[in-house]
Design a protein around this motif. Structure first.
Motif, PDB file in Angstrom:
ATOM      1  N   VAL A   1      46.065  46.216  24.007  1.00 39.48           N
ATOM      2  CA  VAL A   1      46.898  46.233  25.218  1.00 39.48           C
ATOM      3  C   VAL A   1      47.488  47.632  25.424  1.00 39.48           C
ATOM      4  O   VAL A   1      47.476  48.178  26.532  1.00 39.48           O
TER       5      VAL A   1
ATOM      6  N   ALA B   1      44.866  49.802  26.705  1.00 43.27           N
ATOM      7  CA  ALA B   1      44.511  49.445  28.087  1.00 43.27           C
ATOM      8  C   ALA B   1      45.496  50.065  29.074  1.00 43.27           C
ATOM      9  O   ALA B   1      45.103  50.570  30.130  1.00 43.27           O
TER      10      ALA B   1
ATOM     11  N   LEU C   1      48.679  40.779  27.693  1.00 42.69           N
ATOM     12  CA  LEU C   1      48.453  41.544  28.927  1.00 42.69           C
ATOM     13  C   LEU C   1      49.396  41.054  30.012  1.00 42.69           C
ATOM     14  O   LEU C   1      50.020  41.826  30.739  1.00 42.69           O
TER      15      LEU C   1
ATOM     16  N   ASN D   1      52.879  42.139  29.629  1.00 44.37           N
ATOM     17  CA  ASN D   1      53.049  43.560  29.939  1.00 44.37           C
ATOM     18  C   ASN D   1      52.714  43.887  31.392  1.00 44.37           C
ATOM     19  O   ASN D   1      52.524  45.044  31.739  1.00 44.37           O
TER      20      ASN D   1
ATOM     21  N   ALA E   1      50.045  43.359  33.031  1.00 43.30           N
ATOM     22  CA  ALA E   1      48.701  43.907  33.243  1.00 43.30           C
ATOM     23  C   ALA E   1      47.686  42.782  33.418  1.00 43.30           C
ATOM     24  O   ALA E   1      46.517  42.916  33.040  1.00 43.30           O
ATOM     25  N   GLU E   2      48.151  41.645  33.995  1.00 42.25           N
ATOM     26  CA  GLU E   2      47.250  40.495  34.107  1.00 42.25           C
ATOM     27  C   GLU E   2      46.109  40.737  35.085  1.00 42.25           C
ATOM     28  O   GLU E   2      45.170  39.953  35.148  1.00 42.25           O
TER      29      GLU E   2
END
Lengths: 145, 540
Positions: free
Chosen positions: A50, A53, A80, A83, A85-86
């Motif tokens: 993550v 990413a 994710l 954070n 970042a889905e």
């Protein structure tokens, strides 16, 4: 725009899985298709993936799985989300039993590619589903599992 | 267009004639079974004097789970030897209660992180009368050996009556099964364990094997070349650095060949391997004993060829490969299973694979005659060809300074990557056909659903908690003292053998993570390769 449409993806193993062949082949296929690949290699925790990413600002995460440690792939998807970042889809490839593949899809994995998946189907899926993909390219979420 | 070429890319002709083997000299190139250069095998009577060991790999869940599987395999006719693979945690030599270890303890194999686990694995199973094979990766080599020594002592077994293989070469970590421990540490400990078994005449072999390389995508000629390069380098180190006699060193290695579906090519590869080793032993290492020209060869039918699609087809692939393994005269065969591309073997799949071996052994007649394909124009031509190609690859590795030097330059890794990518391309473009994958594909809904064996979620955590609790019940001052001695010994340089200190630590129930941790510290590394935990002991 290049053939890879400016997309950038992570290819990684997860947990203690040390089987690298599949991940390396997929990384090569994607690079040959013009997609930028950040290859993380082995011994990557969900947290590390993550972090990478977000730092690398990638559009999709590909996990090569040969270790039956699916719980960690689910953790990755959840992490994710936590954070924010889905919108970065997680795709998994490897010898994943069918019922596990279905469970992974239920838990938010975008697709599971079993052994024998063709290069074209992988590239098409990545370009059609990576973050910010051009509408109309979308392929059904289950890959060819 | 379907490719008609060997897996290493040489064109295959429609027919082979005496002209293809015009150069062949029977005595020089083949010899009778039991005679140099051993192309035809080591035993004049072949399987009539000793049937191959028919075994299956076990290891999933707790040590007690694996123990039950081993007992089940014995019921299914596995008597000659047992084979257990470790999980990724033990393979990495961290503990199952490590923050990363607890996520996948027992997931892909046996969580053998302490002598307690080995005792549970072997409960009611004899150490003698069958070969004991423990596989997984190089790092736990010294620990697996220490477990055998410690348990034998505890049970009052005569150590000289125990045989098998628990050592594994450090090269495997480069072949698609990466490990967390550094190569120089793995190499040092491999040499320590090897020297220990040779000097103490323990009948434990070391896996110096091409199987991982081929299973990760390498071809037959490359596998053969790398096998020779690995054997040459490790035997040389044991002779020159550890001062051992080559004829003693030659009792150490065993090769696990991967046998794929290219039937005749696989047979040719193993015949060439016997000839190449015999010549290396006699001509390069100046072997004095005839026995030193024999390389123990076991076969593993190829997991890579087992397809995800239409898994029942894998029974057929496995049978063809087992027949090849029998024809080449393998000492032991362990089979891939029909569910190999899905999960660890289910009881049904394991039984199918063992029965495949029993059928080949007892029904086909393949075990009645030694090296039955000798003299076949095709097979002899293939044997010469794969040998020639392997020698060419070996020469390039030697020019670079040998196997370790070639790995340092990344040449071997690149060779494997290129070959694996080529194989993928060949299947992707239909140059090579795989039934059910790129040829005669069946709609997924018509597929036969096979039973899949898996570790229930939560079991890993259970294994971790057990270790956490159990660790506190040990004689902690003793563990600390033994680990302190190991730490001191580990600071005495690479040539100082750590086996005695490791055996003592194992007997006090020090764990894999603790033992590797203190060795790492003595070498200036962090206790934990992942830098997540600290050494829990105050070392004196």
């Amino acid at each position: 725009m290049s053939a890879g449409q400016g997309k950038k993806v992570i290819v990684s193993m997860i947990g203690l899985d040390g089987h690298t062949t599949g991940g390396e082949i997929v990384a090569r296929i994607l690079r040959d298709a013009g997609i930028e690949v950040v290859y993380l290699g082995c011994n990557q925790t969900p947290e590390m993936i993550v972090r990478a990413a977000i730092q690398e600002d990638v559009d999709l995460i590909g996990i090569s799985s040969h270790a039956s440690n699916y719980g960690q792939i689910v953790s990755l998807v959840e992490l994710l989300k936590r954070n924010g970042a889905e919108d970065v889809p997680v795709v998994c490839g490897g010898n994943v039993p069918k019922h596990q593949a279905r469970l992974l899809i239920e838990k938010g994995v975008a697709a599971v590619f079993p052994p024998g998946s063709g290069a074209d189907s992988i590239i098409r899926f990545v370009l059609g589903n990576a973050r910010g993909a051009t509408a109309g390219l979308c392929v059904n979420g289950e890959g060819i599992a | 267009m379907m490719k008609r070429a060997t897996d290493y890319g040489y064109a295959i002709k429609p027919v082979y004639t005496p002209e293809d083997i015009a150069e062949l000299d029977y005595r020089r190139d083949l010899g009778e079974p039991g005679a140099f250069p051993y192309t035809r095998g080591y035993h004049p009577e072949g399987y009539r004097s000793r049937m191959w060991t028919q075994r299956m790999t076990a290891g999933l869940g707790t040590s007690r789970d694996a123990n039950l599987v081993l007992k089940k395999y014995r019921e299914m006719g596995q008597r000659g030897g047992m084979c257990v693979i470790s999980d990724r945690v033990f393979s990495s030599c961290i503990d199952v209660d490590h923050p990363l270890g607890r996520r996948e303890a027992g997931v892909l194999g046996w969580p053998g992180c302490s002598l307690l686990e080995f005792e549970e694995l072997m409960e009611d199973i004899p150490l003698t009368g069958q070969s004991i094979t423990l596989l997984g990766s190089c790092a736990p080599t010294t620990l697996r050996l220490a477990y055998v020594v410690a348990l034998a002592e505890k049970r009052g077994d005569d150590l000289s009556k125990i045989h098998g293989s628990v050592l594994e070469s450090p090269f495997e970590n480069y072949f698609g099964q990466t490990d967390v421990q550094p190569f120089d540490l793995n190499l040092k400990l491999f040499l320590d364990a090897s020297e220990y078994v040779i000097r103490n005449r323990i009948r434990m072999r070391a896996a110096i094997i091409s199987q991982h390389f081929q299973e990760s995508g390498g071809n037959n000629a490359q596998a053969l070349a790398l096998e020779m390069a690995m054997l040459k380098e490790l035997c040389t180190l044991l002779v020159t650095e550890r001062g051992l006699d080559f004829d003693d060193v030659a009792t150490l290695p065993y090769e696990l060949v991967s046998i794929g579906t290219r039937f005749f090519e696989e047979i040719a590869k193993v015949r060439a391997l016997r000839r190449m080793w015999a010549r290396l032993a006699r001509e390069h290492f100046k072997a004095k004993k005839e026995k030193s020209c024999h390389l123990l060869i076991a076969a593993h039918t190829s997991g890579r060829t087992m397809t995800y699609q239409q898994p029942l087809n894998n029974i057929v692939r496995c049978a063809i490969q087992t027949l090849a393994g029998a024809i080449v005269g393998a000492t032991a065969i362990d089979n891939a299973t029909l569910d190999n591309a899905h999960a660890e073997p289910s009881p049904l799949a394991a039984r199918m694979s063992l029965n495949t071996q029993h059928i080949v052994a007892y029904e086909t007649g393949a075990a009645d005659v030694v090296d039955p394909l000798a003299g076949s124009y095709f097979v002899e031509a293939l044997t010469d060809e794969v040998e020639r190609e392997a020698y060419a690859i070996l020469a390039r590795i030697e020019e670079m300074g040998g196997m370790i030097a070639a790995l340092d330059r990344g040449v071997v890794q690149d060779m494997l990557r290129e070959e694996a990518a080529k194989r993928f391309r060949e299947i992707d473009t239909g140059e090579r056909l795989v039934v059910g994958v790129n040829h005669l594909v069946m709609p997924p809904e018509e597929e036969f659903e096979i039973p899949v064996q898996e570790l229930p979620p939560g079991d890993s955590e259970g294994i971790a908690r057990r270790m956490e609790e159990w660790k506190k019940t040990r004689d902690l001052p003793l563990v600390a003292a033994r680990l302190s001695r190991l730490h001191t010994d580990a600071g005495k340089g690479d040539r100082f053998n750590l086996m005695p200190a490791i055996i003592d630590a194992v007997k006090a129930y020090a764990t894999a993570g603790e033992i590797f941790g203190v060795i790492r510290m003595a070498r200036g590394l962090s206790y934990d390769p992942f830098n997540m935990i600290e050494c829990p002991f105050a070392l004196q």
